[in-house]
Write an enzyme that holds these catalytic residues in place. Sequence first.
Site, mmCIF file in Angstrom:
data_model
loop_
_atom_site.group_PDB
_atom_site.id
_atom_site.type_symbol
_atom_site.label_atom_id
_atom_site.label_comp_id
_atom_site.label_asym_id
_atom_site.label_seq_id
_atom_site.Cartn_x
_atom_site.Cartn_y
_atom_site.Cartn_z
ATOM 1 N N ASP A 223 0.835 -1.206 0.000
ATOM 2 C CA ASP A 223 0.000 0.000 0.000
ATOM 3 C C ASP A 223 0.869 1.254 0.000
ATOM 4 O O ASP A 223 0.551 2.233 -0.666
ATOM 5 C CB ASP A 223 -0.968 0.004 1.193
ATOM 6 C CG ASP A 223 -0.265 -0.222 2.516
ATOM 7 O OD1 ASP A 223 0.735 -0.952 2.549
ATOM 8 O OD2 ASP A 223 -0.711 0.321 3.536
ATOM 9 N N ASP B 126 7.490 3.835 2.389
ATOM 10 C CA ASP B 126 7.767 5.003 3.225
ATOM 11 C C ASP B 126 9.275 5.020 3.519
ATOM 12 O O ASP B 126 10.066 5.430 2.663
ATOM 13 C CB ASP B 126 6.900 4.852 4.485
ATOM 14 C CG ASP B 126 6.798 6.112 5.324
ATOM 15 O OD1 ASP B 126 7.804 6.809 5.465
ATOM 16 O OD2 ASP B 126 5.725 6.381 5.875
ATOM 17 N N LYS C 87 6.225 7.539 -0.787
ATOM 18 C CA LYS C 87 6.547 8.742 -0.011
ATOM 19 C C LYS C 87 8.073 8.880 0.024
ATOM 20 O O LYS C 87 8.725 8.564 1.029
ATOM 21 C CB LYS C 87 5.993 8.562 1.411
ATOM 22 C CG LYS C 87 5.633 9.828 2.121
ATOM 23 C CD LYS C 87 5.280 9.541 3.572
ATOM 24 C CE LYS C 87 3.823 9.658 3.866
ATOM 25 N NZ LYS C 87 3.537 9.502 5.321
ATOM 26 N N PHE D 278 0.226 12.260 7.177
ATOM 27 C CA PHE D 278 -0.239 10.961 7.659
ATOM 28 C C PHE D 278 -1.476 10.552 6.869
ATOM 29 O O PHE D 278 -2.550 11.102 7.050
ATOM 30 C CB PHE D 278 -0.528 10.986 9.155
ATOM 31 C CG PHE D 278 -0.460 9.607 9.732
ATOM 32 C CD1 PHE D 278 0.699 9.148 10.324
ATOM 33 C CD2 PHE D 278 -1.537 8.737 9.606
ATOM 34 C CE1 PHE D 278 0.780 7.843 10.801
ATOM 35 C CE2 PHE D 278 -1.463 7.437 10.074
ATOM 36 C CZ PHE D 278 -0.297 6.994 10.680
ATOM 37 N N VAL D 279 -1.290 9.593 5.959
ATOM 38 C CA VAL D 279 -2.390 9.191 5.077
ATOM 39 C C VAL D 279 -3.047 7.898 5.565
ATOM 40 O O VAL D 279 -2.373 6.992 6.056
ATOM 41 C CB VAL D 279 -1.918 9.032 3.613
ATOM 42 C CG1 VAL D 279 -1.653 10.382 2.982
ATOM 43 C CG2 VAL D 279 -0.675 8.151 3.507
ATOM 44 N N ASP E 184 -4.000 2.343 7.723
ATOM 45 C CA ASP E 184 -4.599 2.578 9.040
ATOM 46 C C ASP E 184 -3.847 3.601 9.875
ATOM 47 O O ASP E 184 -2.708 3.970 9.581
ATOM 48 C CB ASP E 184 -4.606 1.265 9.838
ATOM 49 C CG ASP E 184 -3.206 0.918 10.376
ATOM 50 O OD1 ASP E 184 -2.236 0.930 9.578
ATOM 51 O OD2 ASP E 184 -3.074 0.673 11.587
ATOM 52 N N ARG F 227 -9.055 1.792 7.831
ATOM 53 C CA ARG F 227 -8.708 0.989 6.645
ATOM 54 C C ARG F 227 -9.870 0.913 5.668
ATOM 55 O O ARG F 227 -9.671 0.715 4.479
ATOM 56 C CB ARG F 227 -8.310 -0.437 7.062
ATOM 57 C CG ARG F 227 -7.038 -0.531 7.894
ATOM 58 C CD ARG F 227 -6.567 -1.982 7.964
ATOM 59 N NE ARG F 227 -5.615 -2.245 9.031
ATOM 60 C CZ ARG F 227 -4.290 -2.121 8.915
ATOM 61 N NH1 ARG F 227 -3.767 -1.720 7.777
ATOM 62 N NH2 ARG F 227 -3.507 -2.404 9.924
HETATM 63 C C1 PRP Z 1 2.931 -0.166 6.649
HETATM 64 C C2 PRP Z 1 2.648 -0.399 5.176
HETATM 65 C C3 PRP Z 1 3.939 -0.945 4.649
HETATM 66 C C4 PRP Z 1 4.976 -0.282 5.538
HETATM 67 C C5 PRP Z 1 5.659 0.814 4.779
HETATM 68 O O1 PRP Z 1 2.770 -1.360 7.342
HETATM 69 O O2 PRP Z 1 1.595 -1.305 4.971
HETATM 70 O O3 PRP Z 1 4.031 -2.335 4.792
HETATM 71 O O4 PRP Z 1 4.268 0.250 6.668
HETATM 72 O O5 PRP Z 1 6.525 1.551 5.586
HETATM 73 P P1 PRP Z 1 8.120 1.470 5.499
HETATM 74 O O6 PRP Z 1 8.483 1.716 4.046
HETATM 75 O O7 PRP Z 1 8.545 2.603 6.397
HETATM 76 O O8 PRP Z 1 8.565 0.140 5.984
HETATM 77 P P2 PRP Z 1 2.558 -1.470 8.936
HETATM 78 O O9 PRP Z 1 3.835 -1.900 9.586
HETATM 79 O O10 PRP Z 1 1.925 -0.209 9.447
HETATM 80 O O11 PRP Z 1 1.522 -2.680 9.031
HETATM 81 P P3 PRP Z 1 0.079 -2.846 8.329
HETATM 82 O O12 PRP Z 1 0.316 -3.100 6.853
HETATM 83 O O13 PRP Z 1 -0.509 -4.032 9.023
HETATM 84 O O14 PRP Z 1 -0.717 -1.580 8.559
#
Ligand code: PRP
Length: 184
Positions: free
Chosen positions: A103, A106, A134, A155-156, A162, A168
């Site tokens: 999704d 970052d 991002k 913060f999206v 979520d 979500r």
């Molecule tokens: C979020 C998102 C990515 C990750 C990206 O997952 O779904 O997997 O962060 O961020 P990064 O590039 O800084 O690693 P999260 O750990 O919040 O779990 P989730 O998918 O269950 O929401």
Amino acid sequence: MRSEMEQDILKVLITEEALQKRIGELGEALYEKFQGRRPLFLGVLKGSFVFMADLVRSCPLKSDVEFIAVSSYENATVSSGRVKINHDLQQDISGRDLIIVEDILDSGNTLAFLKDYFLTKGAASITLVTLLDKPSRRTKAIAADFAGFQVPDEFVVGYGLDYCQEYRNIPYIGILKPEVYGTP
Ligand code: PRP
């Protein structure tokens, strides 16, 4: 009328219509790239579940679907840097062409970790697809092969993303009001 949940949204960043149009383009690009092959779409849960559902339907390839669940944010707004596998692969991926579906890209911690992990499991090739990118927050040298939208450092939430497991199920990408997560 805006739901109680949506009252926490500062503004809509990407509408449902814009999401569907762009996902259609990503599906076509993947179709072009993998025509005649049988890739494995590998969704990174939980955030990717909505995007994954739309992406596989926009790409009429013979393909397989698999998921892995990882987390690194643990209810925080900044990545802990440690990636934890909460639910591992349920099939052998050796020799497979993987399309990793995220999704958001970052810091890059999650995808950097997963790329290494899948290569040690014998993946033949890895194509990274992320709905949102991002780049301003990147700390790992990792780039998506296909990205839906570049987003600012806000913060999206919504469309799978979520904050503390909420939002979500909002059908668009929105920016969360800072007072909801507390200004730093
Ligand atoms: C979020 C998102 C990515 C990750 C990206 O997952 O779904 O997997 O962060 O961020 P990064 O590039 O800084 O690693 P999260 O750990 O919040 O779990 P989730 O998918 O269950 O929401």
